[in-house]
Design a protein around this motif. Structure first.
Motif, PDB file in Angstrom:
ATOM      1  N   CYS A  30      65.349  48.007  -5.648  1.00 32.69           N
ATOM      2  CA  CYS A  30      65.485  49.175  -6.510  1.00 32.69           C
ATOM      3  C   CYS A  30      64.205  49.393  -7.294  1.00 32.69           C
ATOM      4  N   THR A  31      63.990  50.638  -7.708  1.00 35.52           N
ATOM      5  CA  THR A  31      62.776  50.953  -8.452  1.00 35.52           C
ATOM      6  C   THR A  31      62.970  52.207  -9.297  1.00 35.52           C
ATOM      7  N   ARG A  32      62.005  52.502 -10.142  1.00 34.26           N
ATOM      8  CA  ARG A  32      62.065  53.681 -11.007  1.00 34.26           C
ATOM      9  C   ARG A  32      61.695  54.937 -10.224  1.00 34.26           C
ATOM     10  N   ILE A  33      62.352  56.034 -10.561  1.00 41.01           N
ATOM     11  CA  ILE A  33      62.054  57.332  -9.952  1.00 41.01           C
ATOM     12  C   ILE A  33      62.171  58.406 -11.029  1.00 41.01           C
ATOM     13  N   SER A  34      61.900  59.650 -10.674  1.00 45.20           N
ATOM     14  CA  SER A  34      62.128  60.775 -11.584  1.00 45.20           C
ATOM     15  C   SER A  34      62.841  61.891 -10.831  1.00 45.20           C
TER      16      SER A  34
ATOM     17  N   CYS B 280      67.726  52.976  -5.194  1.00 43.30           N
ATOM     18  CA  CYS B 280      67.875  51.722  -4.460  1.00 43.30           C
ATOM     19  C   CYS B 280      67.872  52.000  -2.973  1.00 43.30           C
ATOM     20  N   VAL B 281      67.155  51.176  -2.231  1.00 44.80           N
ATOM     21  CA  VAL B 281      67.247  51.169  -0.776  1.00 44.80           C
ATOM     22  C   VAL B 281      68.401  50.241  -0.426  1.00 44.80           C
ATOM     23  N   VAL B 282      69.366  50.772   0.329  1.00 42.85           N
ATOM     24  CA  VAL B 282      70.607  50.045   0.583  1.00 42.85           C
ATOM     25  C   VAL B 282      70.938  50.085   2.072  1.00 42.85           C
ATOM     26  N   ILE B 283      71.432  48.981   2.601  1.00 43.59           N
ATOM     27  CA  ILE B 283      71.979  48.958   3.953  1.00 43.59           C
ATOM     28  C   ILE B 283      73.484  49.119   3.834  1.00 43.59           C
TER      29      ILE B 283
END
Length: 276
Positions: free
Chosen positions: A99-103, A83-86
């Motif tokens: 938010c998105t999928r990652i590995s 997630c990109v969060v401030i």
């Protein structure tokens, strides 16, 4: 471990609440328009990630003085999300951009490390690079297509995922895109050799908005190497930061750690050959 970096440089003038919210709204709009594999976390997931990130901050030397962007990565094998969060000095006032999928690093394959938890900063002590788009012997572009950004978080200590003893060793921890044909579709599952793989659309989003480049922007004023690395078409965010925080919600579920609130949030002791 590398020495703790300085806090992300503060903007030339203090930001007001209206400016901060306007930038959050701008980034959210861009994220949901351009990051193709985004998803909406549940309230429980969001609260878990925030609690774990605050624990990492509390246990480190990272000091937050201004609102700034971080990327929170959950290496839980059943989650594999970022997630990109401030985050802001007011610990209750954190905002998810998207938010998105990652590995992250997988287990059971030789020379594949488990991505370490902790706080990792994109400091001007190291110059990252861009993918060349070259293929290995299997026809795989490990860092994605040519031009994709590679963020280098330096040498870290990680567990060897192929050993039952979980003996530790050094890896060069990076965050980067991956092969768009063969590997990007595997995001959401443990697959890397230790680094953080992200979708190309998230790579471009972070890169174009300079979300982890607060120190690089400052360094670019006097060092042409940093100027050459940064995108010429970028729009640096007023909420740019430097930091990726890796957490593990699976470990937290089996061994809860106490959280002690700190009046100062986010600089860090960086605790990582490049590992893909």
């Amino acid at each position: 471990p590398a020495p703790a970096p300085a806090p992300a440089p503060a903007p030339e003038m203090e930001l007001g609440d209206t400016q901060i919210q306007a930038e959050i709204d701008r980034l959210r709009l861009l994220f949901h328009k351009n990051v193709l594999v985004s998803f909406t976390p549940t309230t429980i997931q969001k609260n878990d990630w925030f609690t774990l990130a605050r624990q990492q901050i509390s246990h480190s030397g990272y000091t937050l003085q201004t609102p700034q962007t971080v990327v929170i990565v959950d290496r839980n094998p059943k989650v594999q999300r970022a997630c990109v969060v401030i985050i802001q000095p007011d610990e209750k006032n954190w905002s998810i951009i998207g938010c998105t999928r990652i590995s992250t690093g997988t287990i059971g394959r030789k020379h594949h490390y488990i991505t370490p938890v902790g706080i990792f900063a994109n400091t001007a002590d190291r110059l990252g690079y861009r993918a060349q788009g070259t293929k290995n012997e299997n026809g795989i572009m490990g860092n994605g297509i040519k031009g994709m950004r590679v963020w280098d978080f330096g040498w870290q200590v990680a567990e060897k995922g192929w050993l039952a003893s979980r003996e530790q060793g050094p890896i060069r921890l990076e965050m980067h895109a991956t092969d768009p044909v063969f590997l990007e579709r595997q995001l959401g599952h443990m697959a890397s050799a230790g680094c953080i793989r992200i979708p190309a659309s998230l790579n471009i989003f972070i890169d174009q908005n300079g979300l982890l480049d607060a120190e690089y922007e400052r360094k670019a004023q006097t060092d042409k190497r940093f100027r050459a690395l940064l995108r010429p078409d970028r729009t640096p965010s007023i909420l740019a930061g430097t930091t990726v925080i890796v957490v593990d919600s699976a470990a937290a579920a089996t061994k809860p750690a106490p959280y002690t609130a700190s009046p100062n949030l986010v600089s860090t002791k960086i605790s990582s050959s490049p590992i893909h």
